[in-house]
Design a protein around this motif. Structure first.
Motif, PDB file in Angstrom:
ATOM      1  N   TYR A 102      11.801  11.696  -4.676  1.00 19.06           N
ATOM      2  CA  TYR A 102      12.865  12.240  -5.508  1.00 19.06           C
ATOM      3  C   TYR A 102      12.971  11.495  -6.835  1.00 19.06           C
ATOM      4  N   THR A 103      12.812  10.182  -6.801  1.00 18.17           N
ATOM      5  CA  THR A 103      13.045   9.341  -7.973  1.00 18.17           C
ATOM      6  C   THR A 103      11.924   8.324  -8.108  1.00 18.17           C
ATOM      7  N   ILE A 104      11.899   7.598  -9.217  1.00 24.82           N
ATOM      8  CA  ILE A 104      10.914   6.538  -9.403  1.00 24.82           C
ATOM      9  C   ILE A 104      11.067   5.441  -8.347  1.00 24.82           C
ATOM     10  N   PRO A 105      12.294   4.966  -8.041  1.00 20.89           N
ATOM     11  CA  PRO A 105      12.407   3.997  -6.938  1.00 20.89           C
ATOM     12  C   PRO A 105      11.880   4.537  -5.615  1.00 20.89           C
ATOM     13  N   ASP A 106      12.040   5.834  -5.346  1.00 21.11           N
ATOM     14  CA  ASP A 106      11.478   6.412  -4.128  1.00 21.11           C
ATOM     15  C   ASP A 106       9.955   6.307  -4.129  1.00 21.11           C
ATOM     16  N   PHE A 107       9.338   6.544  -5.289  1.00 22.42           N
ATOM     17  CA  PHE A 107       7.884   6.407  -5.390  1.00 22.42           C
ATOM     18  C   PHE A 107       7.459   4.962  -5.133  1.00 22.42           C
ATOM     19  N   VAL A 108       8.214   4.014  -5.677  1.00 28.45           N
ATOM     20  CA  VAL A 108       7.893   2.600  -5.482  1.00 28.45           C
ATOM     21  C   VAL A 108       7.981   2.217  -4.006  1.00 28.45           C
ATOM     22  N   VAL A 109       8.987   2.740  -3.305  1.00 28.03           N
ATOM     23  CA  VAL A 109       9.119   2.461  -1.872  1.00 28.03           C
ATOM     24  C   VAL A 109       7.951   3.064  -1.105  1.00 28.03           C
ATOM     25  N   LEU A 110       7.564   4.288  -1.464  1.00 27.26           N
ATOM     26  CA  LEU A 110       6.412   4.922  -0.827  1.00 27.26           C
ATOM     27  C   LEU A 110       5.159   4.068  -1.015  1.00 27.26           C
ATOM     28  N   ARG A 111       5.005   3.517  -2.187  1.00 28.92           N
ATOM     29  CA  ARG A 111       3.784   2.766  -2.520  1.00 28.92           C
ATOM     30  C   ARG A 111       3.782   1.366  -1.909  1.00 28.92           C
ATOM     31  N   PHE A 112       4.950   0.691  -1.852  1.00 29.15           N
ATOM     32  CA  PHE A 112       4.974  -0.723  -1.459  1.00 29.15           C
ATOM     33  C   PHE A 112       5.798  -1.014  -0.207  1.00 29.15           C
ATOM     34  N   ARG A 113       6.729  -0.119   0.140  1.00 29.52           N
ATOM     35  CA  ARG A 113       7.651  -0.377   1.251  1.00 29.52           C
ATOM     36  C   ARG A 113       8.332  -1.729   1.105  1.00 29.52           C
ATOM     37  N   SER A 114       8.841  -1.972  -0.079  1.00 34.12           N
ATOM     38  CA  SER A 114       9.465  -3.256  -0.399  1.00 34.12           C
ATOM     39  C   SER A 114      10.883  -3.019  -0.916  1.00 34.12           C
TER      40      SER A 114
END
Length: 510
Positions: A102-114
């Motif tokens: 949905y958002t850029i932070p969501d993409f970051v979580v998908l990529r790093f799970r951090s």
């Protein structure tokens, strides 16, 4: 109240009414409607909507103003703005849509799970959104004050109220429709005056303004500028890097790809968008050259002092009255002012949607109610900041935001899509170094200098993209490569998801 002021206020009221009508309740009924328009926006409409929100105060008023004040330096802005989307087309559009976030932070979580990376990204995205909204509010203040005679607070407050109504009642779905229409309003609002002004300049032998004597040759020659050529080249290159790479980190633009049905539609959206941007940017460039011919090569404030202007950002607002008299001047000025207000509304609404989406996901459980609470915060903070800050040149102020996103977000987004070896640790420190170095340099440069356009050593601070963006990339790569952390174990699965075309993903056996 003069005839010009009445026509301007009528044009602004009409633009606000159309925006409110398009954002009326009933367009959005679900959480998916509010956040990503249910991922059903066709490419041609999404392209118009992205153009509507991307063509901000800096594009509508600032480009012509910079050409008036600084000559060829101002020509790099439309080049950089458009070239940034070419990079998005080649490297980002389809993978981002396939991510399903949905958002850029969501993409970051998908990529790093951090969780740490998510919090860092939320801070940077919200800061970028707030910083970008402030110039839109300043632009609204300038436009209504210079042409409508309204107090300085009226424009920002009107933008805030109209945007809040559209966002609170319809979210992304209503905003998409409004922004798509606003692009064509903005294009018409510049195209019609440009045609009439060019006809006036080119075919009337007797003009009342003595400044038009030898206007074409003098105006074009004046674009060459003067001063240190190496300094001008490095400053222009720095701005070009900021605008091209900064587009990769604009939250209100990147969130648009999540509204497309699939990755193929996202690519088509960008292809259509490039054509719309090139069509639009011809107009402020032409008007900037004509403004240079009308008022000469003096600074904008001095050039416009005798016309009731406030700064070079009012150049195209004042151009009709410098060329025409009476009703023609009033109508063309009102048309430009209405188009400028459409720019403020469309860009601000896109930014509010992106920021409120992030705030809702992070702090308010991702609900529609949380989205609405986030929208209130998204507009309230820039209103306070805007009322307490000076009105920097619009294009220069927006370039500062692009520099921030280019250094803080572009390395993580680009490498996150294309490099399996990127680690959460490298992404964190690259984002931190990019954000701090770009923001600190620009603030220090403004404190030591007089504005967002500087010559000499100060330009390394005011326009730091030439060194802070490579620095952020280098830190991200070096920490990922030599740091203590390994790439996420799920990186291969994520990369396959980002880069596998939808048709291939649906084949039997996959």
């Amino acid at each position: 109240m003069t005839g010009e002021q009445l026509t301007v206020l009528a044009a602004v009221a009409l633009v606000c009414a159309v925006t409110l009508l398009l954002g009326s309740p009933g367009f959005s009924r679900s959480t998916g409607d509010f956040f990503v328009a249910s991922r059903r926006v066709p490419p041609w409409m999404n392209a118009s909507a992205i153009a509507g929100e991307f063509l901000s105060a800096a594009s509508f008023l600032g480009v012509a103003g910079l050409i008036l004040a600084h000559g060829t330096y101002g020509l790099w802005f439309p080049v950089g703005y458009t070239a940034g989307f070419l990079i998005v087309l080649l490297f980002m559009a389809a993978p981002l849509r396939r991510s399903g976030a949905y958002t850029i932070p969501d993409f970051v979580v998908l990529r790093f799970r951090s969780a740490t990376m998510r919090r860092m990204t939320v801070i940077v995205v919200v800061a970028a959104g707030w910083l970008y909204i402030v110039p839109q509010l300043h632009g609204a203040s300038i436009a209504l004050s210079a042409t409508g005679g309204a107090p300085g607070w009226v424009g920002p407050m009107l933008v805030a109220l109209v945007v809040l109504f559209v966002v609170l009642t319809g979210g992304m779905r209503s905003v998409t429709l409004a922004q798509a229409v606003q692009y064509w309003i903005k294009l018409t609002a510049l195209l019609v005056p440009t045609v009439f002004i060019l006809l006036q300049v080119g075919f009337w032998d007797r003009l009342e303004l003595p400044e038009f004597n030898g206007a074409w040759s003098a105006g074009l020659a004046a674009l060459d500028g003067s001063g240190d050529q190496w300094g001008e080249f490095s400053r222009s290159l720095s701005v070009l890097v900021a605008l091209m790479m900064g587009t990769l980190g604009l939250p209100h633009v990147l969130v648009r790809f999540y509204t497309n049905p699939d990755g193929v539609a996202a690519r088509r959206t960008i292809t259509f968008l490039l054509g719309l941007l090139m069509l639009f940017y011809l107009l402020p460039v032409v008007l900037g050259v004509v403004a240079r011919m009308v008022w000469g090569t003096t600074t904008a404030a001095g050039a416009l002092a005798g016309t009731g202007g406030l700064s070079h950002d009012t150049a195209i607002l004042r151009l009709p009255s410098a060329v025409f008299d009476g009703l023609a001047s009033d109508v063309l000025t009102a048309l430009i002012a209405g188009g400028a207000f459409a720019a403020f509304l469309s860009t601000t609404s896109g930014l509010v949607v992106s920021v409120s989406g992030v705030l809702s996901q992070e702090f308010f459980s991702g609900t529609v109610r949380g989205f609405r609470l986030g929208a209130l915060l998204a507009i309230a903070v820039p209103l306070v900041v805007g009322s307490a800050t000076s009105e920097l040149a619009l294009a220069g102020a927006v370039a500062m935001v692009f520099t921030f996103t280019a250094a803080a977000l572009a390395p993580v987004m680009l490498l996150g899509v294309w490099w399996r070896g990127l680690t959460a640790q490298g992404a964190f420190w690259g984002m931190a170094v990019g954000a701090v170095s770009s923001l600190a340099a620009q603030v220090l440069g403004l404190v030591l200098g007089e504005g967002p356009v500087q010559d000499g050593p100060l330009q390394l601070l005011v326009s730091p993209a030439l060194w802070c963006v490579p620095l952020a990339f280098a830190v991200t790569v070096l920490v990922s490569r030599f740091g203590s952390e390994q790439p996420p174990s799920h990186a291969d699965a994520v990369m396959e998801r980002l880069h596998t075309p939808e048709v291939a993903a649906l084949r039997p056996g996959r």
